[in-house]
Write a protein that holds these residues in place. Structure first.
Motif, short mmCIF file in Angstrom:
data_model
loop_
_atom_site.label_atom_id
_atom_site.label_comp_id
_atom_site.label_asym_id
_atom_site.label_seq_id
_atom_site.Cartn_x
_atom_site.Cartn_y
_atom_site.Cartn_z
N THR A 20 0.84 -1.21 0.00
CA THR A 20 0.00 0.00 0.00
C THR A 20 0.87 1.25 0.00
N VAL A 21 1.89 1.26 0.86
CA VAL A 21 2.80 2.41 0.93
C VAL A 21 3.52 2.59 -0.41
N ALA A 22 3.97 1.48 -0.99
CA ALA A 22 4.67 1.56 -2.28
C ALA A 22 3.74 2.07 -3.37
N ALA A 23 2.50 1.63 -3.35
CA ALA A 23 1.53 2.11 -4.36
C ALA A 23 1.29 3.61 -4.20
N ARG A 24 1.18 4.06 -2.94
CA ARG A 24 1.02 5.50 -2.71
C ARG A 24 2.23 6.27 -3.20
N GLY A 25 3.41 5.71 -2.99
CA GLY A 25 4.64 6.35 -3.46
C GLY A 25 4.67 6.43 -4.97
N ILE A 70 4.78 9.82 -7.31
CA ILE A 70 5.78 10.02 -8.36
C ILE A 70 5.09 10.30 -9.69
N ARG A 71 4.04 9.54 -10.00
CA ARG A 71 3.32 9.75 -11.25
C ARG A 71 2.68 11.14 -11.26
N LYS A 72 2.07 11.55 -10.16
CA LYS A 72 1.46 12.88 -10.09
C LYS A 72 2.53 13.96 -10.20
N TYR A 73 3.67 13.74 -9.56
CA TYR A 73 4.76 14.70 -9.66
C TYR A 73 5.23 14.82 -11.11
N ASN A 74 5.41 13.67 -11.76
CA ASN A 74 5.87 13.69 -13.16
C ASN A 74 4.87 14.39 -14.05
N LEU A 75 3.58 14.14 -13.85
CA LEU A 75 2.56 14.80 -14.66
C LEU A 75 2.54 16.30 -14.42
#
Length: 163
Positions: A122-127, A131-136
């Motif tokens: 769960t923590v890894a998925a949130r991470g 990262i995806r939101k940051y990249n976008l």
């Protein structure tokens, strides 16, 4: 009589191995609880989590080593013990109670590790989402600044770029 003393010594070594394993399992439980606390905290501390894993690894290696030694001794004495179980009853009963305790601790560790695995995923998925939101958003900001500074040549089709 000499053989009986030798068997008693082997049984004592087996008991000592179980006591050492009990102590090590206690340390593994403490580290697993620490990992659980890290996973339950608001901010995931990857360094502390990895440290707990690094500290557990040699403990698990030691447990495996103790198990191998226990099995070697067990295989050496099992036939003699079966021949005269009444001579070794007290030591065997002691070891049986220790083994029951160790099995209970092993089950506790297994359950905690299973819960920790789910929490870690769960923590890894949130991470990954972060990262995806940051990249976008980073990509959007880069495009915005590029458009604003006029570096984007393909953005305005109505102006002649030869002027």
């Amino acid at each position: 009589m000499r053989a009986e003393t030798e068997i008693l010594n082997y049984l004592e070594m087996m008991k000592d191995s179980l006591v050492k394993k009990d102590t090590i399992l206690d340390a593994v439980i403490v580290l697993t609880k620490k990992q659980e606390a890290i996973l339950n905290s608001e901010s995931f501390d990857a360094e502390a989590f990895e440290d707990a894993i690094d500290r557990k690894s040699p403990l698990i290696d030691e447990i495996n080593r103790l198990d191998e030694g226990f099995n070697l001794i067990y295989n050496r004495v099992i036939e003699k013990v079966k021949e005269s179980p009444h001579l070794y009853r007290e030591k065997i009963e002691n070891m049986q109670s220790l083994i029951k305790l160790l099995v209970d601790k092993g089950v506790e560790i297994e359950n905690r590790e299973g819960r920790n695995k789910i929490k870690f995923e769960t923590v890894a998925a949130r991470g990954k989402d972060k990262i995806r939101k940051y990249n976008l958003s980073s990509s959007a900001v880069t495009k915005y600044y590029s458009n604003m500074s006029g570096n984007n040549k393909g953005g305005n089709y109505f102006l002649d770029s030869k002027k």
